[in-house]
Design an enzyme around this catalytic site. Structure first.
Site, PDB file in Angstrom:
ATOM      1  N   GLU A 172      -7.281  -7.229  -1.001  1.00 44.70           N
ATOM      2  CA  GLU A 172      -7.976  -7.008   0.270  1.00 44.70           C
ATOM      3  C   GLU A 172      -9.406  -6.558   0.020  1.00 44.70           C
ATOM      4  OE1 GLU A 172      -6.092  -4.514   3.138  1.00 44.70           O
ATOM      5  OE2 GLU A 172      -4.136  -5.516   2.984  1.00 44.70           O
TER       6      GLU A 172
ATOM      7  N   GLU B 109       0.820  -1.220   0.000  1.00 43.05           N
ATOM      8  CA  GLU B 109       0.000   0.000   0.000  1.00 43.05           C
ATOM      9  C   GLU B 109       0.856   1.273   0.000  1.00 43.05           C
ATOM     10  OE1 GLU B 109      -2.639  -0.582   3.375  1.00 43.05           O
ATOM     11  OE2 GLU B 109      -4.177  -1.386   2.058  1.00 43.05           O
TER      12      GLU B 109
END
Length: 827
Positions: A252, A183
């Site tokens: 995710e 991320e």
């Protein structure tokens, strides 16, 4: 790694069979899918973090994931638990990542290894070890030689361990995908050009490790080829990979959300979660991972945030204790099995999507052999009745209907046809266990610090807590002496101590007396403590105890976020009606890390003297409590109810079960009425909330593997004062279950473990009215339904009932009435 590169690597492996298993798997990809031995696959994966459960739980969790229709398990690798001190490694117990991967392999599933080594994960300091922060000249997540060398060392260590055990798919193992960084694209802008260079460095370094499977970079739109950039979020159907030659992957899909101290319980409905998955595959996705599939528990001090609770349940399909979270688990299972049955057409078919207006679309996947269709209604309020390929269909608002043959609706995301379980907590039923625990106690010895200011080192400045403590404890003592003369302009009757702190909790003492405590209500990690104090002429000992509740784990330069008392620390007085300040920040400060009880390991199950049995104090700060108990009977998960306590840390037989803070109540407002939530419309973590006005966390998981057959020891460190007399152990199981299926489906009901269905509370097949707990018979129902259901279910651990008149008797419902079977059973 591109498909051609992987193919070449596989050829090399075939030539040099001494290097790799003869069962080596070729993992590659193209713009449609990840390929296993050249075959495009649909992957349904779920995140399970090995340190948030125990070794004994792993086989059961992984098997339940497999039974739920998953074919892969995804996990992070947590640097700070594996290298707690530089070049000192720990892979024991629930840190044994190799055993975890082997357990996945034994179950016949694939694995996705997100090495990072930054993980976020609501894990303290994002998974980085604090000693890394304290290395001279280091800057994290950028082109910094000190950091890159340490990252390279740890990542290489993990890769070499996995290679040694032949666990990469290229060696015949389960690991089909690995991740480098995590991320970073969400936060990289402030890092500027060095951040861009860092991304390329990560890609080149990952490629050099030569693992024979693809690498991913989630949330990294500029991921350098052959890295695959992937999506994280509530919905990823509109995500498009930057590189058209890479597959559409969702690493995710947030099944719920984490809890924080002072926060309510967030929930994401099964209807919305399944809607997001169905839309993703309707829009060309082929790899989807649930974060989390099992959230587990933040044992020890690993919860980050700050202010993340010990529970990391995440409203996942498998709850914190490993139970099936029904109906979420079962509703997703039906979807998984259907999508896997459509794998060929989803990964090879021509795709055509038609906009039918008012947020309704139809997507057709077509091969020469078959066609499969998705009907999507993204309208948030209105059901849609459409004519598609000559047949009329009704698609509820915010739902997806899946027609594997483009004719018959087999699954709709808004229509749940599986059991809903109502979980209950049962008091400890251990033989001869008293109704309340017998407590011993002893004070935390603070005299050496609060009365004498003793500590191992001193400097003429206020130190940042991570720097001073190396995160060996939540607690750091700051101590200084202040000499005041009666002629000092600040000296007088109206003096106060003012402390500016970026710690989370502060306890202040002057001359051995506790003068006040304060903590930040939001975890924002900055507040000002000020308290009136009667200072003496001449010497005054000021002692400040700074406490943390997990370190920050996310954001640009999150690692530089200060903790502890950075000041200024001031004495405040008045002279001639004007404020007078005396800054103590550059005084000589003496420091001590942690608690006396931590040093002496009072939390373990060894004898430590003295423990007192008389005059048990309640609501007393800095107190250790100890009690023995017997393990609850049965196999159900165990929890300890810490209602009545304030804030502290709990241990069972020397094993930490995490921080507790039941005195921190959630806000009273903002919860869903009657625990219901409208699944329609985009979800966010503030949409479906429960537990208003209650402790953010009251119950704490005690894994059965932590318990002895006979006597067990519970130790509590109570920081702010509480009453241990209410503490008790309980087990969690299914109290009741209800199901609702339409005519033609089969309703399955089951109790947990060895428990059986004791009675049927409600049963009807017809136009049943109402909802759970308030079902009512409609205008018509099957004549023999109740008796047939009782015979099939009562006394059984599980039962299955066909919702048909042939099985349950004539309903006398007209042809225009839609019938459903509703059964509510008591376990």
């Amino acid at each position: 790694m591109g498909s051609s590169t992987v193919a070449f690597f596989s050829v090399v492996c075939l030539i040099f069979l001494s290097c790799f298993s003869v069962l080596a798997t070729d993992v590659s990809y193209d713009g449609r899918a990840i390929k296993i031995n050249g075959e495009r696959k649909v992957f349904l994966s779920g995140s399970i973090h090995y340190p948030r459960s125990t070794q004994e739980m792993w086989p059961d969790l992984i098997q339940k994931a497999k039974e739920g229709g998953l074919n892969a398990i995804e996990t992070y690798v947590f640097w700070n638990i594996h290298e707690p001190s530089r070049r000192q490694y720990d892979f024991t117990g629930n840190r044994d990542i190799i055993r975890f991967l082997q357990t996945i392999q034994q179950a016949g599933l694939y694995a996705v290894l997100r090495i990072g080594p930054y993980v976020c994960a609501e894990w303290t300091y994002g998974g980085f070890p604090v000693w890394l922060h304290n290395m001279p000249g280091v800057e994290l997540r950028t082109m910094n030689t000190v950091y890159l060398n340490e990252m390279k060392n740890f990542t290489t260590l993990i890769v070499d361990m996995v290679k040694q055990e032949k666990l990469f798919a290229s060696q015949g193992g389960p690991v089909i995908i690995a991740q480098i960084e995590n991320e970073y694209g969400n936060v990289d802008s402030p890092y500027g050009e060095p951040g861009k260079e860092y991304v390329h460095w990560c890609a080149n370094f990952a490629e050099s490790l030569d693992i024979g499977v693809p690498w991913i970079m989630c949330q990294q739109s500029d991921a350098p080829p052959p890295m695959i950039n992937t999506c994280n979020g509530w919905y990823c159907d509109s995500f498009t990979p930057t590189n058209p030659n890479t597959p559409k992957m969702w690493t995710e899909n947030w099944t719920g959300w984490f809890k924080n101290w002072g926060g309510k319980d967030p929930h994401r409905t099964a209807e919305d979660l399944s809607f997001s998955v169905a839309r993703f595959f309707q829009a060309g996705g082929t790899f989807q991972n649930y974060y989390m599939y099992h959230g587990g528990t933040n044992f020890g001090r690993v919860a980050g945030g700050p202010y993340i609770t010990t529970s990391y349940d995440y409203d996942a399909p498998l709850d914190e204790f490993g139970n099936l979270n029904q109906p979420k688990w079962g509703h997703l299972k039906e979807l998984h099995l259907l999508l896997k049955s459509m794998e060929k057409v989803l990964t090879h078919g021509d795709v055509n999507t038609t906009d039918l207006g008012n947020f309704v679309t139809a997507t057709v996947y077509n091969t020469s052999e078959t066609s499969s269709c998705f009907l999507v209604n993204a309208n948030e309020t209105s059901d849609a009745t459409i004519t598609f390929q000559g047949t009329q269909y009704t698609v509820p608002a915010w739902s997806v209907s899946i027609l594997p043959d483009c004719k018959n609706v087999v699954y709709n995301t808004a229509k749940i046809n599986v059991q809903t379980s109502i979980m209950v907590k049962i008091p400890n039923a251990a033989e001869d266990e008293p109704s309340s625990l017998n407590w011993e106690w002893r004070p935390e010895d603070v005299r050496g610090t609060t009365l004498h200011g003793k500590g191992p080192f001193a400097v003429n400045q206020l130190l940042e807590q991570k720097n001073a403590s190396n995160d060996l404890s939540d607690y750091l003592w700051y101590m200084t002496n202040v000499n005041l003369d009666t002629q000092d302009p600040i000296f007088g009757q109206n003096m106060s101590l003012r402390v500016n702190t970026t710690g989370h909790v502060l306890h202040a003492f002057v001359n051995g007396k506790h003068v006040g405590s304060q903590w930040d209500q939001t975890g924002g990690a900055y507040f000002v403590f000020e308290q009136k104090v009667n200072f003496k002429a001449r010497g005054n000992l000021i002692v400040l105890l700074s406490g943390t509740v997990g370190l920050k784990n996310y954001g640009s330069f999150f690692d530089t976020t200060p903790t502890g008392i950075l000041g200024p620390v001031q004495l405040v007085g008045t002279k001639n009606d004007e404020m007078v300040l005396k800054d103590l920040s550059s005084y000589k400060w003496t420091y001590k890390v942690g608690l006396h009880g931590e040093e002496r390991h009072l939390f373990d199950d060894q004898p430590h003297k003295p423990w007192y049995t008389e005059n048990l104090p309640i609501n007393r700060m800095f107190t250790w409590y100890k009690a023995s108990f017997k393990a609850p009977l049965g196999l159900e998960p165990v929890v300890v109810d810490l209602q009545g306590l304030g804030k502290g840390h709990a241990y069972v037989n020397g094993q930490s079960i995490g921080r507790y803070w039941p005195s921190f109540l959630a806000d009273k407002d903002g919860c869903s009425i009657n625990s219901t939530c409208d699944y329609r419309g985009p979800y966010n973590n503030n949409k479906c909330l429960t537990n208003c006005g209650q402790p953010s966390q009251r119950y704490y998981h005690v894994p059965r593997s932590f318990l002895n057959d006979k006597n067990n020891i519970l130790v509590l460190f109570e920081e702010i004062g509480g009453n241990p007399s209410l503490v008790n152990f309980q087990t969690i199981t299914i109290g009741s279950a209800w199901g609702n299926v339409v005519e033609g489906r089969t309703l399955e009901l089951s109790c947990q473990g060895n428990r059986t269905i004791s009675k049927i509370r409600f049963a009807s097949f017809g136009d049943v009215q109402g909802t759970s707990g308030a079902f009512k018979k409609g205008t018509c129902e099957a004549s023999n339904g109740w008796s047939v259901i009782e015979k099939a279910c009562v006394g059984q651990e599980r039962c299955a009932i066909d919702a048909s008149e042939a099985n349950l008797g004539s309903s006398n419902c007209g042809s225009d009435i839609s019938k459903r079977l509703v059964v509510e059973a008591i376990c």
